[in-house]
Design an enzyme around this catalytic site. Structure first.
Site, PDB file in Angstrom:
ATOM      1  N   ALA A  66      -7.211  35.835  85.965  1.00 19.78           N
ATOM      2  CA  ALA A  66      -7.478  36.849  86.983  1.00 19.78           C
ATOM      3  C   ALA A  66      -8.679  37.666  86.514  1.00 19.78           C
ATOM      4  CB  ALA A  66      -6.255  37.737  87.154  1.00 19.78           C
ATOM      5  N   GLY A 111      -4.231  33.594  84.904  1.00 17.03           N
ATOM      6  CA  GLY A 111      -4.159  33.130  86.295  1.00 17.03           C
ATOM      7  C   GLY A 111      -4.638  31.697  86.458  1.00 17.03           C
ATOM      8  N   GLU A 114      -1.715  29.648  85.546  1.00 20.26           N
ATOM      9  CA  GLU A 114      -0.739  29.782  86.645  1.00 20.26           C
ATOM     10  C   GLU A 114      -1.160  28.917  87.839  1.00 20.26           C
ATOM     11  OE1 GLU A 114      -1.164  34.064  86.282  1.00 20.26           O
ATOM     12  OE2 GLU A 114       1.001  34.261  86.074  1.00 20.26           O
ATOM     13  N   GLU A 134      -2.121  37.402  78.817  1.00 21.86           N
ATOM     14  CA  GLU A 134      -2.037  38.720  79.453  1.00 21.86           C
ATOM     15  C   GLU A 134      -1.548  39.803  78.500  1.00 21.86           C
ATOM     16  OE1 GLU A 134      -0.964  35.874  80.763  1.00 21.86           O
ATOM     17  OE2 GLU A 134      -1.649  35.730  82.844  1.00 21.86           O
TER      18      GLU A 134
END
Ligand code: COA
Length: 260
Positions: A66, A111, A114, A134
């Site tokens: 992200a 991300g 993911e 993260e």
């Protein structure tokens, strides 16, 4: 449709969607998440698309996570909305009803990991690196990482990767069951193309039934899961493709599936 952060191309029945922010290692900002959601919606609607390949531009990264610069200024409510947008995208990919292959040339972090885990198959270069870093940012995974990693590789791997925030190589990711296939960097496109072509030539109703039974069955008890399987199995008998597949076997020839 023109996208600012994606490239979309078709080769036969295979659609390739590329996150295209190579100067930011294809990091997922809000706009990219929204565009991916639209692009996958279009792929779902288009009957000519039988298989989707998702990748990142350049050879350094699939997606490096992200967008940290964008998240840096978020309030909790903005964080909640960002997580919800990301999770909706991941679910849309997972439930597309058509096989999605992640083509992973390099970093698949946060991300990016993911996103790769929301795809149905993952083909990685030997240079790829995986991780849920993260925690190093004072965060937890927000696009489904704790849940999909748990389901894909088990509690031990999920806790190890999420708590330690470390990177693992493609070989280790394959040992953990995260990656389907690992190939030399120069063989990545050929390997992805071979699998995509096989999937694109397969019977779409059968592929959709398998995706549905495996994904839904993973979230329910055995009886409910077997019921999904029976429904999917029965539905195949309504298709020309099933007649073609069984007839071709009996006639000792290759089947030609038409998606009907
Ligand atoms: N969000 C925003 N920008 C990112 C990013 C991310 N997740 N990952 C990389 N970038 C940007 C860098 O800020 C840099 O931009 P700049 O050139 O404008 O400064 C550019 O992409 C290249 O990254 P850089 O860090 O210089 O490359 P590197 O080869 O030294 O390191 C990584 C590569 C992947 C190890 C490193 O970029 C990294 O750790 N990224 C963050 C991974 C992460 O924590 N992801 C989870 C986020 S929740």
């Amino acid at each position: 449709m023109a996208y600012r952060n994606l490239l979309v191309s078709d080769r036969g029945a295979v659609r390739t969607i590329t996150a295209n922010r190579p100067d930011k290692l294809n990091a997922l900002n809000r706009e990219t998440l929204n565009e991916l959601t639209l692009a996958f919606g279009q792929a779902a609607q288009d009957d000519a698309v039988r298989c989707v390949v998702l990748t990142g531009a350049g050879d350094k990264a699939f997606v490096a996570g992200a967008d940290i610069a964008e998240m840096n200024g978020y309030t909790p409510l903005q964080g909640q909305a960002f997580s919800a947008t990301g999770q909706q995208l991941m679910s849309r990919i997972e439930r597309l009803g058509k096989p999605v292959i992640a083509r992973i040339p390099g970093y698949a972090l946060g991300g990016g990991m993911e996103l790769a885990m929301a795809c149905h198959l993952r083909i990685a270069s030997e240079k790829a690196r995986f991780g849920q870093p993260e925690i190093n940012l004072g965060l937890i995974p927000g696009f489904g990482g704790t849940q999909r990693l748990l389901r894909l590789a088990g509690r031990g791997a999920a806790l190890e990767l999420c708590l330690l925030g470390k990177q693992i190589n493609a070989e280790r990711a394959q040992e953990l069951g995260i990656v389907t296939q690992v190939v030399a960097p120069e063989g990545l496109d050929e390997a992805v193309q071979a699998v995509a072509d096989q999937l694109a030539a397969s019977a779409p109703c059968a592929a959709a039934g398998i995706l549905d039974a495996v994904l839904q069955g993973g979230e329910t008890g055995i009886d409910q899961g077997l019921s999904y399987e029976t429904q999917g199995f029965a539905l195949c008998f309504a298709t020309e493709d099933m007649r073609e597949g069984t007839t071709a076997f009996l006639e000792r020839r290759n089947p030609e599936f038409k998606g009907r």
